[in-house]
Design an enzyme around this catalytic site. Structure first.
Site, PDB file in Angstrom:
ATOM      1  CG  LEU A  37     -14.288  13.388  -7.476  1.00 37.32           C
ATOM      2  CD1 LEU A  37     -14.080  12.209  -6.527  1.00 37.32           C
ATOM      3  CD2 LEU A  37     -13.197  13.408  -8.536  1.00 37.32           C
ATOM      4  CB  CYS A  38     -17.064  16.903  -3.922  1.00 38.44           C
ATOM      5  SG  CYS A  38     -17.659  16.023  -2.466  1.00 38.44           S
ATOM      6  CG  HIS A  39     -11.990  17.584  -0.022  1.00 36.63           C
ATOM      7  ND1 HIS A  39     -11.784  18.416   1.029  1.00 36.63           N
ATOM      8  CD2 HIS A  39     -10.895  16.773  -0.063  1.00 36.63           C
ATOM      9  CE1 HIS A  39     -10.622  18.120   1.606  1.00 36.63           C
ATOM     10  NE2 HIS A  39     -10.071  17.130   0.952  1.00 36.63           N
ATOM     11  N   GLY A  45     -17.189  13.795  -0.480  1.00 33.11           N
ATOM     12  CA  GLY A  45     -18.420  13.111  -0.875  1.00 33.11           C
ATOM     13  C   GLY A  45     -19.707  13.833  -0.524  1.00 33.11           C
ATOM     14  CB  ILE A  82     -10.489  13.897  -4.725  1.00 34.67           C
ATOM     15  CG1 ILE A  82      -9.249  13.603  -5.575  1.00 34.67           C
ATOM     16  CG2 ILE A  82     -10.287  15.040  -3.745  1.00 34.67           C
ATOM     17  CD1 ILE A  82      -8.972  14.622  -6.645  1.00 34.67           C
TER      18      ILE A  82
END
Length: 113
Positions: free
Chosen positions: A70-72, A74, A99
């Site tokens: 998971l990141c901001h 993708g 996210i």
């Protein structure tokens, strides 16, 4: 090929992944991003390792365990998922849209930034 899992479908992926061990969601964002917005672990373990620290902390992760990154949005998580796959991790996915998509699709109380 890395599986792309939209946030609204993560529960299904986690359930299917349980046959390979307890799933892990690996948040690869920076600490200041975690402070702005984060998800709650529900049926999975959540571990925070910034993308730049993953190579030096790789031994903290079990290559047999299912991992969804998971990141901001993708992009970073896709790079980390590819890195993990290259290093022998068997069950890896990218949480598509990160996210930001989580906030839109799953939990609108998670701040968008």
């Amino acid at each position: 090929m890395i599986e792309q899992v939209p946030p609204h479908d993560l529960a299904r992926w986690l359930k299917a992944a349980e046959t390979h061990g307890r799933p892990l969601v690996l948040d690869v964002r920076e600490p200041q991003e975690w402070q702005v917005a984060s998800i709650q672990a529900d049926g999975f373990e959540l571990q925070l390792i910034p993308m730049g620290a993953v190579p030096v902390r790789l031994r903290e992760l079990d290559p047999e365990r299912p991992v969804a990154c998971l990141c901001h949005h993708g992009g970073r998580s896709m790079q980390v998922a590819s890195f993990l796959k290259h290093h022998g991790f068997s069950h890896v996915a990218n949480i598509a849209g990160g996210i930001d998509a989580w906030s839109r699709e799953v939990d609108p109380s998670v701040p968008r930034y």
